[in-house]
Design an enzyme around this catalytic site. Structure first.
Site, PDB file in Angstrom:
ATOM      1  N   CYS A  43     -15.093  25.364 -12.510  1.00  0.00           N
ATOM      2  CA  CYS A  43     -15.865  24.336 -11.633  1.00  0.00           C
ATOM      3  C   CYS A  43     -15.374  23.028 -12.429  1.00  0.00           C
ATOM      4  O   CYS A  43     -14.385  22.826 -13.154  1.00  0.00           O
ATOM      5  CB  CYS A  43     -17.398  24.392 -11.779  1.00  0.00           C
ATOM      6  SG  CYS A  43     -17.912  23.994 -13.760  1.00  0.00           S
ATOM      7  N   CYS A  46     -15.267  22.229 -16.146  1.00  0.00           N
ATOM      8  CA  CYS A  46     -14.070  22.654 -16.889  1.00  0.00           C
ATOM      9  C   CYS A  46     -13.092  21.816 -16.784  1.00  0.00           C
ATOM     10  O   CYS A  46     -12.270  21.659 -17.586  1.00  0.00           O
ATOM     11  CB  CYS A  46     -13.628  24.122 -16.304  1.00  0.00           C
ATOM     12  SG  CYS A  46     -14.942  25.252 -16.225  1.00  0.00           S
ATOM     13  N   ASP A 448       6.829  -6.941   7.665  1.00  0.00           N
ATOM     14  CA  ASP A 448       8.076  -7.667   7.779  1.00  0.00           C
ATOM     15  C   ASP A 448       8.595  -7.648   9.182  1.00  0.00           C
ATOM     16  O   ASP A 448       8.413  -6.289   9.827  1.00  0.00           O
ATOM     17  CB  ASP A 448       9.201  -6.969   6.611  1.00  0.00           C
ATOM     18  CG  ASP A 448      10.541  -7.566   6.821  1.00  0.00           C
ATOM     19  OD1 ASP A 448      10.849  -8.601   6.835  1.00  0.00           O
ATOM     20  OD2 ASP A 448      11.596  -6.737   7.008  1.00  0.00           O
ATOM     21  N   ASP A 645      11.252  -2.652   4.791  1.00  0.00           N
ATOM     22  CA  ASP A 645      12.194  -1.580   4.588  1.00  0.00           C
ATOM     23  C   ASP A 645      13.509  -2.174   3.634  1.00  0.00           C
ATOM     24  O   ASP A 645      14.346  -1.546   3.596  1.00  0.00           O
ATOM     25  CB  ASP A 645      12.911  -1.250   5.873  1.00  0.00           C
ATOM     26  CG  ASP A 645      13.532  -2.451   6.643  1.00  0.00           C
ATOM     27  OD1 ASP A 645      13.248  -3.559   6.374  1.00  0.00           O
ATOM     28  OD2 ASP A 645      14.359  -1.941   7.444  1.00  0.00           O
ATOM     29  N   ASP A 649      11.716  -7.002   0.389  1.00  0.00           N
ATOM     30  CA  ASP A 649      10.533  -6.691   0.678  1.00  0.00           C
ATOM     31  C   ASP A 649       9.679  -5.965  -0.462  1.00  0.00           C
ATOM     32  O   ASP A 649       8.510  -5.865  -0.512  1.00  0.00           O
ATOM     33  CB  ASP A 649      10.225  -5.842   1.859  1.00  0.00           C
ATOM     34  CG  ASP A 649      10.603  -6.300   3.254  1.00  0.00           C
ATOM     35  OD1 ASP A 649      10.590  -7.495   3.244  1.00  0.00           O
ATOM     36  OD2 ASP A 649      11.214  -5.695   3.890  1.00  0.00           O
TER      37      ASP A 649
END
Length: 752
Positions: A43, A46, A448, A645, A649
């Protein structure tokens, strides 16, 4: 300063530091990541105990995933070794082993063997428990002939309690020894109370008392059934990764000593020439050195359209070659492929914890002691008010059994596992569960322009000849003047000339003015090509109305002229991606504001924003200013995401609450991002946000089910309205229902 050695940017868990190239021997070793398989967890308590114990070790940052049965640990160099980690886990009462060097096939085989062993024990438990349940049914219907003698019931229940149920006693002992309590404690307390009462009644011949051997045996049997169903369902949460891995071929055709030899993939090394025939899957990452074909890359990118491949193109392992034969020089094999990196990213995300899980962890830490207290109160209240010791005991047992917090611990990790796996199949790679959760809550997306909203490839859109000239003549002269330039605008002009199959003319006396234009002689004629300002500075009159019209459409204008008059105008623009406008509209419909950042001039930015339906933009923004703008947006608008990308950036991506990197972009942008999008399309951002919202919705549903189940079940058990056997069945099915609800995420589909 001349002679100064270069400085390198190096990552650390806490940020970045710089080191001199001449001082690399003093660079601290990077943090190491260790994966441990954990056995014996039942559970959330644990998992919390193991995590707490591991995090007490020096230089250790651990996250334990109950659903995956793994611990993901970052180790500072020289502080703690793997042996100490495993020893610590074992001291808490569980078993652990390092997964380094262990293949998925090995793990799958091991889990299958464990499942078969558990199934055998469950079948034995069913065989021993069924007569007890049948005799209970006979007793309830008044058929006393079918009632088993008490000694027989005792004989049947004992192996179920102490042999098949041994795991619960071991788990409870370790939990109590570690000064905590878990599901095992509740099971042991509940079943032992019922069993020992029945054993005492049988041993001392108390014929007026009922025995409850069937309750203790049935509880253990039903809990085992729940665990088997849960294990089967949990196995399906990681099938997305299994499906990806199964696509990679096990063998490859390689050119060796002038011959094509088929060999195991493990024997292929970078630099080998691999032959990929039509209809085959690519075995390695590499560069095409010969051949033309189309390749289905949907398993990596989610993109349904095939990608054309020719000499110089990149191909990736497990993608499907279609209609041509390719010769590929291997650059990445085995663990060094794009596919392997995707699997690593997804597994890291599945091992991490979402912030919402902290609530479940905090509750599970105090839940079991509270339940034990409620059970004691129930027992005392019933015995005091009714004087019926047996009924008081049975109701207390029902409280213990119904309250097991299994579903609570599975609510978050199962949804994260399925959601991140489904994302990987759709080209959405999530770095962490926290990023997946935050993405569902963003209210502003900063984007961007170049390469994200647009194609990132300037192209000629208009050729406007002056009176007395033609489009072809203007384009031919402009391309001839630009043929030696590497500027993106020059490449756009040359590309258009090639498309129209125009021959380039000899150029002499070439002179370039950086950032402005060129002057050269073609066929005894002096020509100028450059910006409108450059042409004006040369004393040549131009058509200002034509220039303003094209510039107002967001296009860059270059002018072709001789020493006397303008000959024509060439307009160049970076075209928006076909899907960008639709993606912006979807983002707005999702309640997300879109802000465009670009280094372009205001006119170009305004025109692009107008075409795409973006109401807010910032033009002429420097890379460092992008990060500042993202930080400003965060202060004003809550959670802010950034999509980009390029290298420029990366600072803005790092500054955002959630960052999306297009995988076709630079490596540094991808490294700085929380979510990498394999498909070069803003619709991927829409899909990533949709997936995160769907995953978070499943987590909330699961947590509601878990809390509601206990909130309803505990009072019913306290009021004596819940038989312990029914409580055990309900408890087992609650975990299965949570995992099954998470598996519904497999139905999620991207928008495109």
């Amino acid at each position: 300063m001349q002679g100064t050695p270069p400085r390198y940017l190096t990552g650390t868990p806490g940020g970045y530091y710089t080191v001199d190239a001449m001082d690399t021997q003093n660079v601290p070793a990077p943090a190491r990541t260790v994966e441990l398989a954990i056995d014996g967890m039942t559970c959330a308590t644990c998992a919390a105990r193991i995590e707490k114990a591991l995090n007490k070790l020096p230089g250790t940052a651990a996250a334990v995933n109950l659903a995956a049965e793994r611990a993901h640990i970052r180790l500072a160099p020289g502080r703690t070794d793997v042996a100490k980690l495993i020893e610590t886990v074992r001291e808490t009462g569980y078993d652990a082993r390092e997964l380094a060097g262990v293949t998925r096939a090995d793990e799958k085989t091991r889990h299958a063997e464990l499942y078969r062993r558990e199934l055998r024990l469950f079948c034995i438990a069913v065989a021993l428990t069924t007569p007890l349940l049948l005799q209970m049914g006979a007793m309830l219907t008044g058929e006393h002939a079918g009632v088993l003698p008490r000694w027989m019931q005792w004989l049947l229940a004992t192996p179920v309690q102490f042999w098949i149920g041994k795991r619960f006693y071991v788990g409870a002992w370790h939990a109590l020894r570690g000064r905590s309590a878990n599901m095992d404690v509740l099971i042991v307390l509940g079943t032992s109370m019922a069993y020992l009462l029945s054993a005492a009644v049988t041993a001392f011949g108390l014929h007026g008392q009922h025995v409850y051997f069937e309750a203790s045996a049935a509880i253990i049997t039903l809990v085992l059934m729940g665990k088997l169903l849960e294990a089967r369902a949990k196995g399906r949460t990681s099938t997305a990764i299994e499906e990806l891995l199964q696509l990679q071929p096990k063998r490859a055709r390689v050119e060796r000593n002038g011959e094509v030899v088929e060999m195991d993939l493990a024997a292929v090394v970078p630099g080998d020439i691999v032959i990929v025939r039509p209809g085959e899957r690519v075995a390695v990452d590499g560069d095409v050195i010969d051949g033309t074909s189309s390749v289905d890359e949907s398993m990596l990118t989610g993109e349904s359209m095939s990608a054309g491949k020719r000499r110089g193109s990149r191909v990736f392992a497990a993608t499907q070659n279609q209609d041509g034969m390719l010769r590929v020089r291997a650059t990445g094999v085995g663990a060094d492929t794009q596919l392997a990196e995707i699997v690593r990213l997804v597994e890291e995300a599945q091992s991490s914890k979402a912030p919402i899980q902290r609530l479940a962890d905090r509750i599970s830490g105090i839940f079991v002691p509270i339940v034990v207290a409620i059970s004691v109160i129930t027992f005392v209240a019933w015995w005091t008010l009714s004087g019926d010791f047996t009924q008081a005991l049975i109701n207390a047992v029902a409280v213990l059994v119904i309250a097991c917090p299994c579903a609570l611990g599975l609510a978050t990790p199962t949804a994260i596992m399925v959601g991140s796996g489904r994302g990987a199949q759709s080209g959405i790679l999530v770095r962490s569960a926290a990023a997946l959760e935050r993405a569902a809550k963003i209210r502003t997306l900063v984007v961007d322009k170049t390469g994200t909203l647009t194609l990132g490839k300037p192209a000629v859109t208009d050729v406007v000849p002056a009176p007395g000239s033609t489009e072809s003549a203007v384009l031919q002269l402009a391309a001839s003047l630009e043929k030696s330039s590497e500027h993106p605008l020059a490449r756009a002009v040359l590309s258009r000339a090639r498309e129209e199959k125009l021959s380039l003319l000899p150029v002499g006396e070439f002179t370039g003015v950086p950032g402005s234009g060129v002057r050269a002689r073609i066929a005894q004629r002096v020509l100028l090509l450059g910006s409108p300002r450059f042409i004006r500075e040369q004393g040549v009159a131009i058509d200002d109305a034509a220039v303003l019209r094209l510039a107002g459409e967001g296009k860059t204008v270059i002018v072709l002229a001789d020493s006397v008059t303008a000959l024509g105008y060439v307009a160049i623009a970076d075209q928006p991606r076909p899907s960008s406008a639709g993606a912006i509209a979807r983002l707005k419909a999702m309640g997300i504001d879109v802000v465009m950042l670009t280094g372009d001039n205001a006119a170009t930015a305004r025109a692009t924003a107008g075409k795409l339906g973006i109401g807010e933009f910032r033009a002429e923004v420097l890379p460092i200013e992008k990060a500042a703008e993202v930080s400003r947006q965060k202060g004003a608008r809550g959670l802010v995401a950034m999509a980009g990308d390029g290298v420029n950036d990366a600072p803005a991506l790092a500054a955002a609450d959630v960052s999306f990197a297009i995988s076709s972009g630079s490596d540094i942008a991808i490294e700085a991002a929380d979510i990498t999008l394999m498909r070069n399309d803003l619709l991927s951002v829409v899909d990533a946000i949709r997936l995160s919202r769907a995953t978070l919705a499943k987590i909330r549903q699961n947590l509601f089910f878990a809390f509601f189940y206990n909130a309803l079940g505990i009072p019913l058990a306290m009021l004596g309205m819940l038989n312990p056997v029914i409580a055990a069945a309900s408890m087992a099915l609650s975990s299965v229902s949570v995992v099954t609800n998470s598996l519904l995420l497999k139905r999620w589909e991207p928008v495109a």
